[in-house]
Structures are given as structure tokens and as C-alpha cells.
Design an enzyme around this catalytic site. Structure first.
Site, PDB file in Angstrom:
ATOM      1  N   GLU A  87       6.304   3.895  11.845  1.00  0.00           N
ATOM      2  CA  GLU A  87       4.864   3.674  12.018  1.00  0.00           C
ATOM      3  C   GLU A  87       4.613   2.534  13.017  1.00  0.00           C
ATOM      4  OE1 GLU A  87       2.907   3.301   8.239  1.00  0.00           O
ATOM      5  OE2 GLU A  87       0.945   3.082   9.177  1.00  0.00           O
ATOM      6  N   GLU A 130       0.849  -1.203   0.000  1.00  0.00           N
ATOM      7  CA  GLU A 130       0.000   0.000   0.000  1.00  0.00           C
ATOM      8  C   GLU A 130       0.883   1.251   0.000  1.00  0.00           C
ATOM      9  OE1 GLU A 130      -2.185   0.843   3.704  1.00  0.00           O
ATOM     10  OE2 GLU A 130      -1.581   2.861   3.102  1.00  0.00           O
TER      11      GLU A 130
END
Lengths: 422, 419
Positions: free
Chosen positions: A143, A70
Site C-alpha cells: 500500500e 485499522e
């Protein structure tokens, strides 16, 4: 194009499976300026082992590949970034990865077709290099670090660990720093070529469109690819019973947070009808007017009603009730008490009132093109037509709901995860 | 979409927004009064106490039951700062009668409920119920104390407080703990009576509304009891400071929060549209100067951007940075401000900014609450600009105008939250 509709809320959807296998769902909304498109692939964090249809090769991929892909899809040749391109068109664009699907989307009132060009172009044309894959590892590691610091996420992961010994849902969506380090360009291309084949994808548009016209516009932008057969996905075997009853950890939170879960082992039985019954039950047990909430509020043990969620696919299903309290154990005890009360006496007036509330919740979903399109996409990957929630609403009786109550809200299916104050 | 405003009595207006975009009707009541140090905490507490019980629905449980019975009507009540004014906002959202499984008069009932909560609270012995006031004081205390939980918004709040020291706009919308402790049930009720007698009242209805909607409002007993009042929107004159302030505050944080408060000092025509474009080029999104230079090129910040406070003509720049990068970040930010002054941005930057702003304007009629807020903003500013006119005004903004505004921008306060 196949037409499905809900006469009660006056909405229609057109569904077509194109020759290349791509499913397109069009939901026309006449009175709105806003247009929303979302293109999803049935590939999420749980798909880490599968057989490639073209070669019959069995593949294991490192955890976090769907999410990694993604991130990398926006990057195009010559340093062009599709997200920046979409932004400069005044378009609100994004992407996300879940347990079972990945989606690319944008929302706009203007420049729709220019933006559609960009979206359909980047999703169909990946550009992975050793260098750009390597660069992304640092960003994703950041992240992952952010999730490690997030009490809500840890609470959720620990609850899953309580419910399942070995289920793919336990895999962290972003993977781990160790697993993502094993990802290279070849792995990404392998996954891309398997899961981003049109036959594994669904595109949903919602807005003021003429169905035939938008369908043609979509077809015009499709890059022909060889159609492929079903992808065989290999998941750990279903397991009976829970893994453990309780798990706790400590983090910097102002008050403990907790999640009470109920595992549902019959994942394939009338999904929509059951889901409606569970929504009603969750509201009756812990909603705003529930005896539990009133009591806990008065005692200062809850300041807000619990968040409720029923998460399900063919591979897992569970109820999750989340909240914040200085004494999570007391809330759990009260919940068990209320479940017993409800089992002995399903108050008819209360049931009817909450049933109305749940109906209202479903209708409100149709206020906004973004909510509608996202709902149709995620339901489609579960094998559900979203209108069924409105259409089957009346078939959910008190008797049926009691049956579901007895089946799912059982102490032996119950787990609890707590994040205490550090 | 048709928007119509009817003055029910002096100081009390009903605004009708006829729209067929939604499945729901949204009702709102806004009670607006001047923002003052004396009343800010009382108003915040009032908003919380009102939702606890009314004369005919004495507990929160009964209110919830009524809302559930209305197909899960959504009720919300809160407090907001609008320039130098404070507004208590009540909202009620219900499904439009057309989409119900059975025929019911939900809209009429919605009006009754929201008016009841706003204008007919539970009173015992000439004051608010003690238990409710005490409970909500406790909750409000947690909210005020929780201000420091979100470091980003805390830093912004603090910067504005410093810019508007001893002025209305520098007040925190939820008030202050010292003031909260002193409020009694009686005092709060007296304050409530005063508010209801004097505040500006705006009632909004948005949705597919029936013909007789005005009658529904006019016939309501609570509305009939309200008296006319003279209202004025509070607006303190702007004072520019002579020298910029530099404030440093220490707290246990891993990431430093840098906030810059700037004054826009220009009387150029259409100032707010021009400044909006200026702000978007400077720090509006991923294409902005701040994002590109502070984050992408210098990798100094995780988050960076700027906001435009239209009512007070301020630009607020925010950046989350490593503490040791303070000097460097400040330098790059100041460089961007200088570049704006010197017209160092392209026509493409301006076009991108316009596209972004126009997308936001076009979104206004697509969300019921956003649309109501837009019209309420117009009401407070005493203007009447349609979204079409708004877009035209943005389209007309030129590079020269932006440079002119850029040259009027002055640093007011530099605030840094560090460890």
C-alpha cells in the site's frame, strides 16, 4: 440526550455522553431506508507521542500505527474476518484512517442489527498475534508503494513539507516501510488500550431510527471497560512562518499538477465562521465563474476549475488549491493578481452570489445518510457541531470575509508544490 | 414514492418521481438515438458544445453565474451508451424551495435553464459558434486519447470492441479522432437539428415536486416548439460466434490486464434475474468465486471480478495479473466457469449473492440519479417493474435455474493486455 437542531433545513441530532465516556450522536432521517453507522476513535497518524492515562507512561510509537491498527481490527480469532461476515449480510462495510481519527463503518438497508452486532464486537475485541501482525507488514508495504507511485499524494506531502518544518501532519498516514517494520503486537495493544477506550471514541448513526431505541441497542452491545482520563498528546511546538516557498518533483503525469497552499496560523479562532468565509473566498478566487478560471480556460492553461480545500484541526490549518496545467507558475501569478484585486475591491454582487452557492453546497450534504454521519463524526473531533455551518451562515459578512482574506491569503503564507512530467 | 409518466407529444415523455428523501430536486433530460459509426463522434461533441453557451446565456461564465445564483445548482452534461443506442444526458440539481433561506421559485428557474441549454443553443450565422466547436474538439480529442490512461477500462473497452466488431455496441461512446477532425460547425448544427427533430426525449423530475409541475414543463416555450416524432429503440440481433477469439495487445504496462467476454445464450424466462445471481456468485464481490480462488487462494490477481451487461446478455470477467501468470489465471478462471456449470456452489453462496443484489436494489430509491437511471432503463426496455417486484424476482431464483444459465454461457473473446 441533548437535542441540537437546524430549523432551516429541518434536521435534528441527539447527543449523549454515556457513563463509560463514549459519545453517541443520533441523527434520525425519517424517509430513508438506508442506515449508516460509523464508529470513530480520536486517534490518527499525528498521534505518535502521548502519555497513557492509566500508567502515566510516556510512549513514542512508530509512524503508521493508527493505520496498521485499522488493518488488523477486522481479523478475529480462528481466522474469522469481520469484513467477510459483514459482506455476506449484504452490508457495505469499510474503515479508514486520517490524520486525526480512525473510523469503522457500514451502510445497509437490511440486517442492520446483525451487522451492528458484528461491528461493535470486532471494534471492542482486538485479536493481535505475532504471526498476524507480521503478515500484515507485507500488505501495508504494498500500500505504501502504491502511495509512492501516486502523483497526487506526493504533491500533497511536498506541499505540507513547504508549509511546516516540524508538524505531525507531515507523517505519512501509512508510515514508511522502515517504521512499520518496528510495529509489533505490544505496540498495537498499547495504542488500542489507550485510544480505543470509550472515552476517546464517538459513534454516529444516521437513518430512520427512534433515538431512545437505537440508544438502548447500542448500550446493550457495549463491553464495559474502565473509564480513563484525558490522553495527553505531545505534538511538536507551533512554529511561525512557512518552511519553504516551493518544492517540485517529476513523475509520470500527462500534464504537470500543482498545489498552491496558504498556511493559517490562527487555528483556534471562530472555526466555523472562518471556514465559511474561506469557502466563499476560495470560490471567488478560483471557482467556476471566477475571472481567474475564465482567463486561464480561454488561454488553454486550465481545463477545469481548481480543487479547493481548507484542512484544519487544533494543530494545523491551511488552504489548498490543486489543479493541472502546462504552466503552473502562470496560474500562481494570476492567483496573486486576483487576490490583490479582491483585496482592493470586494465586489458585493459577486460576494452575495458565491455566498448563496456555498449555502447550497452545505445543504446538499444532507441528502445522504453516509455524508451526514461522516460529517458529524469528523466535525465532532474538531469540536464542531455540523449544523453550525447552516446556522452561522448569515453571520458571515462582506467585512468579515475581507478580514479573513487579508489575514490568510497573503503571499508570505503561500507555498507551491509541483509535480512535473517525467 | 410515486412515479408517473406523461406523454407530452408522441416520442416525448415527462416522468415525475415524487420522493421526500432529499433536500434537492433533480431534473434530467435524455436525448436518445441509435448508436451508429456515422454519428457517434458528432453526438459526443454535441454534448460538449451545448454546455458552452445558449441564446440567452452566451458564455460558460454566464451559465456558471446563473447556477451560482441558484444556490450553487449543479449542472452536468454527458454521453452514454445504452445497448445499441446513444444518449445525451443533461442533469440539473437544485435545493428544494423548502430549505432556502428566502422564498424563491428555484424549480421553475431550473426547468428554464436546463431546457434552454438543451433546446436553445447559441447559433451564429446558421451554425454553432466556431470558437466553442473548435475548443471542444480539442477537449474531446484529449478525452479520446486519454482512453489508454486507465489500463483497466481500456482493456475492457477493447474486449467489447473485439466482441462487437463492425457492430453498433462495439463503438466507443466518445467517438473517433479521424471523424472528429472532419466535423465542421455547420455540419454539427445540422446534425443537432436532426437530433432534436427525431430523437427520443425523456424528461425526468425527482424530488418534493409541486402540484403544478406538469404546467411548468408544458408552458415552456422550448418544449412547445418540439414536434412529435416516431421513435424506436435500436436493438441489433445477437449473433453468436463459432469459435472464441484470442486477442493479445502490447503496451508499456507493469501489470497485465486479462478480460474475458462471454455470451449468455439462453431464452429461459426471467433470464436477467437469474444471470444477475450467476454473475454475483461468479465475480460479484469479496465472497465470489473469482475473488476467493483467483485472488485469495492463488494470489494471482490484485483485482478480479465480473460484470453483467444486461442489455447485451454478456458477462465480462476482468483480472489484473502478473504477466507471466496468464496461463495459470486463465486456467483457474475457466475452472470457476466449469464449477458453475456443474453446480459446484452452495445454497449459502446463492443466499449471499441475493443479499448483495437486494442491497443494491434497495439502494435505488436512496439516490436520485440512480433512481432516474433505473426508470430510464425500464423505459428503454419497455418494462415497468417496481423495485419490490424486482426483489421478489431475485428471491425466486433457484440453483437449478442458475446451473441452466451457466451451461448456456460461451466464451466469446479472451483479451490480454501485456508488455
Amino acid at each position: 440526550m441533548k437535542l441540537v437542531e437546524s430549523t432551516r433545513i429541518k434536521e435534528k441530532a441527539y447527543i449523549e455522553k454515556l457513563n463509560n465516556g463514549l459519545t453517541v450522536i443520533i441523527i434520525p432521517k425519517e424517509n430513508t431506508q438506508k442506515k449508516y453507522v460509523i464508529w470513530g476513535t480520536h486517534f490518527g497518524s499525528i498521534d505518535n507521542r502521548f502519555i497513557m492515562p492509566k500508567t502515566n507512561e510516556e510512549v513514542f510509537v512508530p509512524d503508521g500505527v493508527a493505520h496498521f491498527l485499522e488493518h488488523k481490527m477486522f481479523e478475529q480469532e480462528n481466522g474469522r474476518n469481520s469484513l467477510d461476515v459483514l459482506m455476506s449480510l449484504g452490508v457495505d462495510a469499510n474503515a479508514y484512517t486520517t490524520n486525526n481519527h480512525t473510523a469503522y463503518l457500514f451502510e445497509t438497508t437490511n440486517n442492520f442489527y446483525e451487522a451492528l452486532d458484528e461491528l461493535m464486537d470486532y471494534v471492542q475485541n482486538p485479536y493481535f498475534t505475532d504471526e498476524n501482525v507480521e503478515k500484515e507488514k507485507g500488505i501495508i508495504a504494498q500500500e505504501i508503494g502504491m502511495y509512492d507511485d501516486d502523483p497526487g499524494w506526493q504533491l500533497y506531502m511536498n506541499a505540507l513539507d513547504c508549509m511546516y518544518k516540524e508538524n505531525a501532519i507531515k507523517i505519512d498516514i501509512a508510515g514508511t516501510v522502515e517504521s512499520i517494520n518496528k510495529i509489533d503486537k505490544d505496540v498495537l495493544y498499547k495504542c488500542y488500550n489507550t485510544f480505543y477506550n470509550p472515552s476517546n471514541m464517538t459513534l454516529v448513526v444516521c437513518g430512520d431510527f427512534k433515538p431512545e431505541e437505537i440508544m438502548q441497542e447500542i448500550k446493550n452491545r457495549i463491553v464495559e471497560k474502565e473509564k480513563q482520563g484525558e490522553i495527553e498528546r505531545i505534538y511538536p511546538k507551533d512554529e511561525k512562518g512557512i518552511n519553504k516557498k516551493y518544492k517540485e518533483t517529476s513523475m509520470p503525469v500527462s500534464k504537470p499538477i500543482f498545489l498552491i497552499g496558504f498556511k493559517d496560523e490562527n487555528t483556534n479562532k471562530d472555526k466555523v465562521k472562518k471556514h465559511i468565509a474561506i469557502e466563499i473566498l476560495m470560490n471567488m478566487l478560483v471557482g467556476k465563474s471566477s475571472p481567474l478560471y475564465q482567463k486561464m480556460y480561454d488561454e488553454g492553461l486550465l481545463l477545469a476549475p481548481l480543487d479547493m480545500d481548507y484542512e484544519f484541526t487544533n494543530n494545523y490549518a491551511h488552504v489548498m488549491l490543486t489543479g493541472q496545467s502546462k504552466e503552473p507558475k502562470k496560474v500562481q501569478e494570476e492567483l496573486l493578481k486576483q487576490i490583490q484585486n479582491l483585496k482592493q475591491n470586494m465586489d458585493n454582487k459577486y460576494f452575495e452570489r458565491i455566498k448563496k452557492k456555498v449555502y447550497g453546497d452545505y445543504v446538499v450534504e444532507y441528502n445522504n445518510v453516509a455524508d451526514i454521519a461522516r460529517m458529524f463524526l469528523s466535525d465532532y473531533f474538531k469540536g464542531i457541531n455540523s449544523f453550525d455551518y447552516i446556522e452561522q451562515y448569515n453571520t458571515v459578512t462582506e467585512e468579515y470575509t475581507t478580514e479573513i482574506l487579508n489575514e490568510i491569503f497573503d503571499e508570505k503564507n503561500m507555498v507551491m508544490s509541483v509535480v512535473n512530467i517525467k | 414514492m410515486i412515479n408517473e409518466t406523461i406523454e407530452l407529444k408522441e416520442g416525448i415523455k415527462f416522468h415525475k418521481i415524487q420522493t421526500n428523501k432529499f433536500k434537492t430536486n433533480l431534473l434530467a433530460i435524455f436525448l436518445t438515438m441509435p448508436l451508429t459509426k456515422e454519428n457517434v463522434t458528432k453526438n459526443a461533441l454535441l454534448a460538449a458544445v451545448l454546455r458552452r453557451g445558449t441564446k440567452n446565456m452566451q458564455t460558460q461564465e454566464i451559465i456558471s453565474q446563473n447556477l451560482e445564483e441558484m444556490y450553487g445548482a449543479g449542472f452536468d452534461c454527458g454521453i452514454e451508451k445504452n445497448g445499441d443506442n446513444q444518449t445525451i444526458k443533461l442533469y440539473l440539481e437544485t435545493i428544494n424551495d423548502e430549505f432556502l433561506p428566502e422564498k424563491e421559485e428555484l424549480l421553475k428557474k431550473s426547468f428554464q435553464i436546463i431546457f434552454e441549454i438543451a433546446f436553445n443553443p447559441l447559433i451564429e450565422n446558421g451554425k454553432f459558434k466556431t470558437e466553442y466547436v473548435q475548443g471542444e474538439k480539442e477537449n474531446l480529442k484529449q478525452i479520446i486519447e486519454g482512453k489508454i490512461d486507465n489500463k483497466g477500462s481500456y482493456a475492457m473497452e477493447r474486449c467489447i470492441e473485439e466482441m462487437y466488431k463492425n457492430k453498433a455496441y462495439g463503438l466507443y461512446k466518445y467517438g473517433y479522432i479521424e471523424a472528429l477532425d472532419k466535423i465542421t460547425e455547420e455540419e454539427l448544427y445540422n446534425h443537432y437539428k436532426e437530433v432534436i427533430k427525431t430523437c427520443k426525449i425523456d424528461i425526468y423530475a425527482s424530488g418534493m415536486l409541486p402540484q403544478n409541475i406538469l404546467e411548468m414543463v408544458k408552458e415552456n416555450e422550448s418544449i412547445q416548439k418540439l414536434q412529435e416524432r416516431k421513435v424506436q429503440i435500436n436493438e441489433e440481433p445477437k449473433q453468436l460466434i463459432e469459435q472464441e477469439k484470442i486477442i493479445e495487445e502490447k503496451m508499456e504496462v507493469t501489470q497485465g490486464k486479462l478480460v474475458l467476454g462471454l455470451d449468455v445464450d439462453s431464452n429461459i424466462e426471467n433470464i436477467s434475474y437469474i444471470t444477475m445471481c450467476y454473475n454475483t456468485i461468479l465475480g460479484g464481490g469479496a465472497n465470489s468465486k473469482m475473488f476467493q480462488n483467483v485472488r485469495e487462494k492463488a494470489s494471482l490477481a490484485y483485482t478480479v471480478g465480473s460484470n453483467y451487461l444486461k442489455r447485451k446478455q454478456n458477462i465480462i470477467i476482468r483480472a489484473g495479473i502478473e504477466i507471466q501468470n496468464y496461463e495459470k489465471a486463465l486456467e483457474i478462471i475457466k475452472q470457476q466457469l466449469d464449477d458453475m456449470k456443474n453446480g459446484k456452489f452452495t445454497q449459502e453462496d446463492l443466499n449471499n449473492a441475493k443479499n448483495l443484489i437486494i442491497a443494491t436494489i434497495e439502494n435505488i430509491p436512496e439516490e436520485q440519479d440512480t433512481q432516474i437511471s433505473y426508470y430510464f432503463g425500464q423505459e428503454l426496455a419497455n418494462t415497468n417493474i417496481s423495485t419490490e417486484e424486482y426483489k421478489e424476482k431475485i428471491q425466486k431464483v433457484s440453483k437449478e435455474q442458475i446451473v441452466e444459465v451457466a451451461n448456456s454461457v460461451k466464451m466469446n473473446t479472451i483479451y490480454f493486455l501485456r508488455n
